[in-house]
Write a protein that holds these residues in place. Structure first.
Motif, PDB file in Angstrom:
ATOM      1  N   UNK A 101       6.889  35.305  11.152  1.00  0.00           N
ATOM      2  CA  UNK A 101       6.499  35.904  12.194  1.00  0.00           C
ATOM      3  C   UNK A 101       7.622  35.806  13.308  1.00  0.00           C
ATOM      4  N   UNK A 102       8.551  34.679  12.976  1.00  0.00           N
ATOM      5  CA  UNK A 102       9.927  34.610  13.991  1.00  0.00           C
ATOM      6  C   UNK A 102      10.946  34.425  12.996  1.00  0.00           C
ATOM      7  N   UNK A 103      12.182  34.327  13.631  1.00  0.00           N
ATOM      8  CA  UNK A 103      13.365  34.169  12.787  1.00  0.00           C
ATOM      9  C   UNK A 103      14.153  33.415  13.339  1.00  0.00           C
ATOM     10  N   UNK A 104      13.807  31.814  13.174  1.00  0.00           N
ATOM     11  CA  UNK A 104      14.726  30.847  13.694  1.00  0.00           C
ATOM     12  C   UNK A 104      15.756  30.336  12.611  1.00  0.00           C
ATOM     13  N   UNK A 105      16.742  29.858  12.829  1.00  0.00           N
ATOM     14  CA  UNK A 105      17.717  29.278  11.994  1.00  0.00           C
ATOM     15  C   UNK A 105      17.125  28.216  11.142  1.00  0.00           C
ATOM     16  N   UNK A 106      17.216  28.362   9.748  1.00  0.00           N
ATOM     17  CA  UNK A 106      16.741  27.498   8.601  1.00  0.00           C
ATOM     18  C   UNK A 106      15.063  27.430   8.914  1.00  0.00           C
ATOM     19  N   UNK A 107      14.558  28.517   9.374  1.00  0.00           N
ATOM     20  CA  UNK A 107      13.021  28.358   9.431  1.00  0.00           C
ATOM     21  C   UNK A 107      12.246  27.963   8.341  1.00  0.00           C
ATOM     22  N   UNK A 108      12.371  28.446   7.267  1.00  0.00           N
ATOM     23  CA  UNK A 108      11.573  28.425   5.929  1.00  0.00           C
ATOM     24  C   UNK A 108      11.847  26.960   5.410  1.00  0.00           C
ATOM     25  N   UNK A 109      12.999  26.400   5.527  1.00  0.00           N
ATOM     26  CA  UNK A 109      13.475  25.207   4.892  1.00  0.00           C
ATOM     27  C   UNK A 109      12.882  24.276   5.894  1.00  0.00           C
ATOM     28  N   UNK A 110      13.078  24.392   7.125  1.00  0.00           N
ATOM     29  CA  UNK A 110      12.571  23.144   8.016  1.00  0.00           C
ATOM     30  C   UNK A 110      11.069  23.106   7.899  1.00  0.00           C
ATOM     31  N   UNK A 111      10.436  24.183   7.893  1.00  0.00           N
ATOM     32  CA  UNK A 111       9.000  24.260   7.887  1.00  0.00           C
ATOM     33  C   UNK A 111       8.168  23.634   6.758  1.00  0.00           C
ATOM     34  N   UNK A 112       9.020  24.041   5.361  1.00  0.00           N
ATOM     35  CA  UNK A 112       8.479  23.568   4.173  1.00  0.00           C
ATOM     36  C   UNK A 112       8.763  22.080   4.143  1.00  0.00           C
ATOM     37  N   UNK A 113       9.907  21.497   4.434  1.00  0.00           N
ATOM     38  CA  UNK A 113      10.032  19.965   4.467  1.00  0.00           C
ATOM     39  C   UNK A 113       9.188  19.360   5.503  1.00  0.00           C
ATOM     40  N   UNK A 114       8.792  19.857   6.523  1.00  0.00           N
ATOM     41  CA  UNK A 114       8.147  19.424   7.705  1.00  0.00           C
ATOM     42  C   UNK A 114       6.480  19.018   7.058  1.00  0.00           C
ATOM     43  N   UNK A 115       5.868  19.965   6.361  1.00  0.00           N
ATOM     44  CA  UNK A 115       4.810  19.598   5.654  1.00  0.00           C
ATOM     45  C   UNK A 115       4.817  18.998   4.191  1.00  0.00           C
ATOM     46  N   UNK A 116       5.925  18.354   3.912  1.00  0.00           N
ATOM     47  CA  UNK A 116       6.024  17.811   2.796  1.00  0.00           C
ATOM     48  C   UNK A 116       6.377  18.234   1.551  1.00  0.00           C
ATOM     49  N   UNK A 117       6.735  19.668   1.539  1.00  0.00           N
ATOM     50  CA  UNK A 117       6.988  20.463   0.318  1.00  0.00           C
ATOM     51  C   UNK A 117       8.503  21.171   0.367  1.00  0.00           C
ATOM     52  N   UNK A 118       9.273  20.326   0.355  1.00  0.00           N
ATOM     53  CA  UNK A 118      10.899  20.904   0.602  1.00  0.00           C
ATOM     54  C   UNK A 118      11.130  21.681  -0.672  1.00  0.00           C
ATOM     55  N   UNK A 119      12.149  22.882  -0.297  1.00  0.00           N
ATOM     56  CA  UNK A 119      12.472  23.747  -1.439  1.00  0.00           C
ATOM     57  C   UNK A 119      13.257  23.139  -2.427  1.00  0.00           C
ATOM     58  N   UNK A 120      13.077  23.319  -3.799  1.00  0.00           N
ATOM     59  CA  UNK A 120      13.810  22.657  -4.927  1.00  0.00           C
ATOM     60  C   UNK A 120      15.213  23.026  -4.697  1.00  0.00           C
ATOM     61  N   UNK A 121      16.150  21.915  -4.674  1.00  0.00           N
ATOM     62  CA  UNK A 121      17.517  22.171  -4.694  1.00  0.00           C
ATOM     63  C   UNK A 121      18.099  22.165  -3.245  1.00  0.00           C
ATOM     64  N   UNK A 122      17.294  22.007  -2.136  1.00  0.00           N
ATOM     65  CA  UNK A 122      17.794  22.299  -0.719  1.00  0.00           C
ATOM     66  C   UNK A 122      18.287  20.920  -0.400  1.00  0.00           C
ATOM     67  N   UNK A 123      19.577  20.607  -0.595  1.00  0.00           N
ATOM     68  CA  UNK A 123      20.231  19.395  -0.096  1.00  0.00           C
ATOM     69  C   UNK A 123      20.226  18.964   1.338  1.00  0.00           C
ATOM     70  N   UNK A 124      20.247  20.064   2.139  1.00  0.00           N
ATOM     71  CA  UNK A 124      20.273  19.446   3.543  1.00  0.00           C
ATOM     72  C   UNK A 124      18.830  18.994   3.976  1.00  0.00           C
ATOM     73  N   UNK A 125      17.660  19.551   3.612  1.00  0.00           N
ATOM     74  CA  UNK A 125      16.459  19.289   3.890  1.00  0.00           C
ATOM     75  C   UNK A 125      15.484  18.794   2.876  1.00  0.00           C
ATOM     76  N   UNK A 126      15.947  18.575   1.824  1.00  0.00           N
ATOM     77  CA  UNK A 126      15.476  17.980   0.840  1.00  0.00           C
ATOM     78  C   UNK A 126      16.279  17.088  -0.149  1.00  0.00           C
ATOM     79  N   UNK A 127      16.561  17.649  -1.323  1.00  0.00           N
ATOM     80  CA  UNK A 127      17.359  16.952  -2.316  1.00  0.00           C
ATOM     81  C   UNK A 127      17.997  17.764  -3.251  1.00  0.00           C
ATOM     82  N   UNK A 128      19.018  17.411  -3.753  1.00  0.00           N
ATOM     83  CA  UNK A 128      19.692  18.512  -4.771  1.00  0.00           C
ATOM     84  C   UNK A 128      18.802  18.237  -6.251  1.00  0.00           C
ATOM     85  N   UNK A 129      19.035  19.157  -6.881  1.00  0.00           N
ATOM     86  CA  UNK A 129      18.239  19.339  -8.069  1.00  0.00           C
ATOM     87  C   UNK A 129      19.224  19.852  -9.292  1.00  0.00           C
ATOM     88  N   UNK A 130      19.069  19.194 -10.248  1.00  0.00           N
ATOM     89  CA  UNK A 130      19.998  19.626 -11.622  1.00  0.00           C
ATOM     90  C   UNK A 130      19.791  21.000 -12.149  1.00  0.00           C
TER      91      UNK A 130
END
Length: 300
Positions: free
Chosen positions: A226-255
């Protein structure tokens, strides 16, 4: 032969002067209006018109299409995958690991450089105009305008929400509830300038999500903005405890994946000039599919 774009005047714009219509509705700069005036490039009902003339419902304003003089970036041979193209715009499928446009120290090797070369090979000088951005490690749909007026109209659609973007992501864990909205303001990170963070003094940010498939340890989500902030999806999903798989900046890397499992799956928007709707999808890249397959095997 000169090319013009026609703009039918609707009732809500009746009474505006030609100059005000060009500036406020079509978003022309004063400098561009002067250039059009010098080239006799503004017509009302097929006749030359003064800028202070008032328009009325049913009038047709025609504006000369000014040719670009540069690509805006250095053309560079590289692969691109057009998903849709016409005289006004092009939608590309961006691979993960590639910047949309030169930034900072990076001036080459971006999707825009490759697109400039594509235009060059067609014998056209066309400034590269991305309407929105994707992070380097995000794959999927990106739309580019081929002229300044199409750019202004698409940017208006983006701001109004009629340019609809749908993303798919594989995230850590199972979301409860499986469908919901994340409404949390985003601003600069307090200590890391390249990052964003939830910040009560930041800009409003709203992300809608829906669980498409649940695995034992992960979920495939569909997300709309509904809005378009920088890194919005990544920040929001990490905020609710479900970071994106492989997101090294807001979560952790993945093999399982070198970047992050985030894909701009589709775009849907009214055509900026023609009376039609554009709907484009970018199929999942192989790396994204491998993440899904891995969690499917764990499930089994």
């Amino acid at each position: 032969m000169k090319s013009y774009t026609a703009y039918p005047i609707v009732e809500e714009h009746q009474g505006l002067t030609v100059e005000v219509y060009l500036k406020q509705i079509l978003k022309y700069s004063g400098r561009k209006i002067q250039k059009l005036t010098r080239q006799k490039g503004i017509l009302l009902n097929k006749k030359a018109v003064f800028l202070q003339k008032n328009v009325k419902k049913g009038d047709i304003l025609r504006v000369l299409t000014l040719e670009d003089s540069s690509y805006g970036v250095e053309p560079e041979p590289g692969p691109i995958e057009p998903l849709y193209e016409d005289s006004y715009l092009i939608v590309l499928n961006k691979p993960s690991g590639l910047l949309v446009h030169p930034t900072g120290q990076t001036s080459q090797g971006t999707l825009s450089n490759y697109l400039a070369h594509y235009y060059q090979q067609q014998g056209a000088i066309c400034t590269v105009r991305p309407i929105h951005r994707l992070d380097r490690e995000t794959s999927g749909c990106v739309v580019f305008a081929k002229d300044s007026q199409t750019q202004a109209q698409l940017e208006k659609f983006l701001k109004e929400g009629s340019l609809k973007r749908t993303y798919k992501a594989v995230v850590d864990g199972i979301l409860d509830p499986p469908v919901g909205t994340i409404n949390a303001p985003i601003g600069p990170h307090p200590t890391k300038p390249n990052r964003r963070a939830i910040n009560q003094k930041g800009d409003q940010a709203i992300t809608h999500y829906k669980t498409v498939q649940s695995f034992s340890r992960a979920s495939l989500l569909e997300l709309t903005l509904a809005t378009g902030r920088t890194h919005q999806i990544r920040v929001h999903l990490t905020h609710i405890g479900h970071p994106i798989i492989g997101d090294r900046m807001y979560g952790k890397s993945s093999a399982l994946i070198s970047g992050q499992a985030l894909h701009a799956f589709s775009l849907h928007f009214p055509h900026p000039v023609e009376p039609l709707e554009i709907a484009v999808e970018a199929q999942f890249p192989a790396s994204f599919l491998r993440v899904i397959e891995n969690y499917s095997k764990i499930e089994g």
